[in-house]
Scaffold this motif. Structure first.
Motif, PDB file in Angstrom:
ATOM      1  N   LEU A 293       0.847  -1.202   0.000  1.00 47.49           N
ATOM      2  CA  LEU A 293       0.000   0.000   0.000  1.00 47.49           C
ATOM      3  C   LEU A 293       0.886   1.258   0.000  1.00 47.49           C
ATOM      4  CD1 LEU A 293      -2.879  -0.968   2.459  1.00 47.49           C
ATOM      5  CD2 LEU A 293      -2.949  -0.920  -0.054  1.00 47.49           C
ATOM      6  N   PRO A 294       0.478   2.255  -0.734  1.00 45.16           N
ATOM      7  CA  PRO A 294       1.254   3.521  -0.758  1.00 45.16           C
ATOM      8  C   PRO A 294       1.225   4.200   0.614  1.00 45.16           C
ATOM      9  CG  PRO A 294      -0.240   3.348  -2.650  1.00 45.16           C
ATOM     10  CD  PRO A 294      -0.617   2.243  -1.727  1.00 45.16           C
ATOM     11  N   ILE A 322      -6.207  -1.030  -6.985  1.00 42.50           N
ATOM     12  CA  ILE A 322      -6.619  -2.273  -7.644  1.00 42.50           C
ATOM     13  C   ILE A 322      -5.422  -2.908  -8.339  1.00 42.50           C
ATOM     14  CG2 ILE A 322      -8.128  -3.254  -9.410  1.00 42.50           C
ATOM     15  CD1 ILE A 322      -9.595  -2.360  -6.914  1.00 42.50           C
ATOM     16  N   LYS A 323      -4.635  -2.062  -9.062  1.00 40.93           N
ATOM     17  CA  LYS A 323      -3.474  -2.566  -9.769  1.00 40.93           C
ATOM     18  C   LYS A 323      -2.438  -3.112  -8.802  1.00 40.93           C
ATOM     19  CE  LYS A 323      -0.031  -1.153 -13.196  1.00 40.93           C
ATOM     20  NZ  LYS A 323       0.457  -0.032 -14.052  1.00 40.93           N
ATOM     21  N   VAL A 324      -2.253  -2.413  -7.693  1.00 33.09           N
ATOM     22  CA  VAL A 324      -1.263  -2.856  -6.702  1.00 33.09           C
ATOM     23  C   VAL A 324      -1.637  -4.225  -6.136  1.00 33.09           C
ATOM     24  CG1 VAL A 324      -0.282  -2.362  -4.446  1.00 33.09           C
ATOM     25  CG2 VAL A 324      -0.500  -0.543  -6.145  1.00 33.09           C
ATOM     26  N   PHE A 331      -2.983 -11.797  -3.553  1.00 31.79           N
ATOM     27  CA  PHE A 331      -4.346 -11.384  -3.849  1.00 31.79           C
ATOM     28  C   PHE A 331      -4.619 -11.514  -5.346  1.00 31.79           C
ATOM     29  CE2 PHE A 331      -2.680  -8.829  -0.330  1.00 31.79           C
ATOM     30  CZ  PHE A 331      -3.530  -9.239   0.692  1.00 31.79           C
ATOM     31  N   THR A 332      -5.907 -11.653  -5.628  1.00 34.23           N
ATOM     32  CA  THR A 332      -6.343 -11.691  -7.025  1.00 34.23           C
ATOM     33  C   THR A 332      -7.789 -11.248  -7.084  1.00 34.23           C
ATOM     34  OG1 THR A 332      -6.527 -13.068  -9.004  1.00 34.23           O
ATOM     35  CG2 THR A 332      -7.094 -14.112  -6.915  1.00 34.23           C
ATOM     36  N   ALA A 355     -10.889  -8.387  -2.411  1.00 39.07           N
ATOM     37  CA  ALA A 355      -9.996  -9.193  -3.256  1.00 39.07           C
ATOM     38  C   ALA A 355      -9.991 -10.632  -2.736  1.00 39.07           C
ATOM     39  CB  ALA A 355      -8.594  -8.608  -3.260  1.00 39.07           C
ATOM     40  N   ALA A 356      -9.732 -11.515  -3.669  1.00 38.25           N
ATOM     41  CA  ALA A 356      -9.604 -12.940  -3.295  1.00 38.25           C
ATOM     42  C   ALA A 356      -8.199 -13.213  -2.795  1.00 38.25           C
ATOM     43  CB  ALA A 356      -9.918 -13.832  -4.499  1.00 38.25           C
ATOM     44  N   ILE A 357      -8.072 -14.016  -1.795  1.00 36.64           N
ATOM     45  CA  ILE A 357      -6.784 -14.334  -1.170  1.00 36.64           C
ATOM     46  C   ILE A 357      -6.218 -15.589  -1.816  1.00 36.64           C
ATOM     47  CG2 ILE A 357      -5.617 -14.907   0.960  1.00 36.64           C
ATOM     48  CD1 ILE A 357      -7.846 -13.409   2.436  1.00 36.64           C
ATOM     49  N   LYS A 358      -4.912 -15.564  -2.204  1.00 39.26           N
ATOM     50  CA  LYS A 358      -4.236 -16.711  -2.767  1.00 39.26           C
ATOM     51  C   LYS A 358      -3.187 -17.204  -1.759  1.00 39.26           C
ATOM     52  CE  LYS A 358      -2.570 -14.958  -6.496  1.00 39.26           C
ATOM     53  NZ  LYS A 358      -1.896 -14.855  -7.823  1.00 39.26           N
TER      54      LYS A 358
END
Length: 365
Positions: A293-294, A322-324, A331-332, A355-358
């Motif tokens: 995160l920025p 979203i891009k980050v 995440f995906t 977001a979905a967690i991978k």
């Protein structure tokens, strides 16, 4: 082999003793008194029975044996009934017998029967199997010896008498040899000091020691055979049951081992292990978010729901988040689940991202 023969002899002696005891017991229970058949002249006999207390004896009668059949004076009906199944004591005149004195060592008393049997063919004109013989009670003499008198007569002379008594349906016949040709008193006791017992024969259907011995031997052998068969059967059954028990115990052990691996008692542990392997740890996710995160982004609300990440906060460029997140290996499928808003009193945009967690072993950036 000698031991087996000795054991067999002892067994036969024991069986004989038991059989004689049984026969004597039944004889004492018999209420019929013995009938005496006493020879007073050659082939002339007096038939009498001993008087018992409270009962009077029947009058004597005479029977003459002519040739091979009973004589001219048939038995009275009373005597015919009395003879059936009774013990007949036959006492013959002394001149029917051959007597021989015999001098023996005192120790011969222990096996006197066998010794006299072996001496019969030497002392008499007949072989032991062809004669009826007996001996008087041994008397001690000087020089540590004993003396007795052997009494014998051929069996052929007794057969007519035996057939006569058997035709009367008597139970048994006992042969006595008398020293004096005198008629004994009617007291029912022939075997006194002047009388020697030579033979006893039981007729068909009567109870005798030989028959009882055979029956006892057969019963004991049958019982021994049944016991051996039972032991063999039980041994076989017991062996089979032990094998079944061993197999059952083995199956139970195997089943318990399987239950320890797959059973309900370990379901929770298995689920935790699977979740540990498949789900990402919250600490790892927080560490990954703090890295990607920025600096101008602030998270005011964070929720991890199974394999979903819900995040609410303030940032200068919401679409850039979203891009980050998509570039992160943790995440995906990042997307906004609510509109992004901007307030006049706030410097940035308020975002709502999920977001979905991978699962990932590393931290990533």
């Amino acid at each position: 082999m000698t031991m087996i023969a000795e054991l067999r002899r002892q067994f036969a002696d024991w069986i004989g003793t038991v059989a004689e005891t049984i026969v004597r017991t039944f004889a004492r229970l018999d209420i019929k008194p013995p009938i005496q058949l006493i020879e007073t002249e050659r082939n002339l006999f007096v038939v009498r029975t001993a008087a018992r207390s409270g009962r009077s004896a029947a009058p004597d009668c005479q029977v003459r044996l002519t040739g091979d059949a009973p004589g001219v004076a048939p038995l009275h009906e009373h005597w015919q009934a009395a003879m059936r199944g009774s013990r007949v004591e036959l006492m013959l005149l002394p001149d029917r017998f051959l007597t021989r004195p015999l001098d023996l060592p005192r120790r011969a008393v222990e096996f006197l029967d066998a010794m006299i049997r072996s001496q019969v063919d030497r002392l008499t004109p007949w072989a032991a199997d062809d004669a009826v013989f007996g001996y008087t009670s041994p008397a001690e003499t000087s020089g540590d010896r004993i003396s007795t008198t052997v009494i014998a007569t051929p069996k052929t002379t007794l057969e007519p008498l035996i057939r006569m008594v058997e035709s009367w349906r008597a139970g048994s016949i006992v042969l006595f040899a008398s020293r004096e040709p005198a008629l004994p008193p009617a007291n029912g006791q022939l075997a006194s000091d002047g009388v020697t017992k030579l033979m006893e024969r039981h007729f068909r259907g009567s109870l005798d020691a030989a028959r009882v011995s055979r029956v006892l031997t057969a019963v004991l052998l049958a019982a021994a055979a049944m016991a051996a068969l039972s032991m063999t059967t039980m041994s076989m059954i017991g062996g089979g049951l032990e094998e079944q028990e061993r197999q059952l115990t083995q199956k139970i052990s195997e089943r318990r081992a399987a239950l320890r691996l797959e059973g309900g008692d370990t379901t929770a542990l298995t689920g935790l292990v699977r979740r540990k392997q498949q789900d990402a740890a919250s600490v790892v996710l927080l560490e990954a978010l703090s890295r990607i995160l920025p600096d101008n982004t602030y998270v005011t609300e964070l929720r991890i729901d199974n394999d979903k990440l819900h995040m609410v906060g303030m940032t200068q460029d919401a679409p850039a988040l979203i891009k980050v997140l998509e570039q992160s290996p943790h995440f995906t499928h990042a997307t906004f689940f609510a509109p992004t808003t901007r307030s006049a009193d706030q410097a940035g945009e308020r975002f709502h991202i999920e977001a979905a967690i991978k699962p990932h072993s590393g931290l990533g950036i």
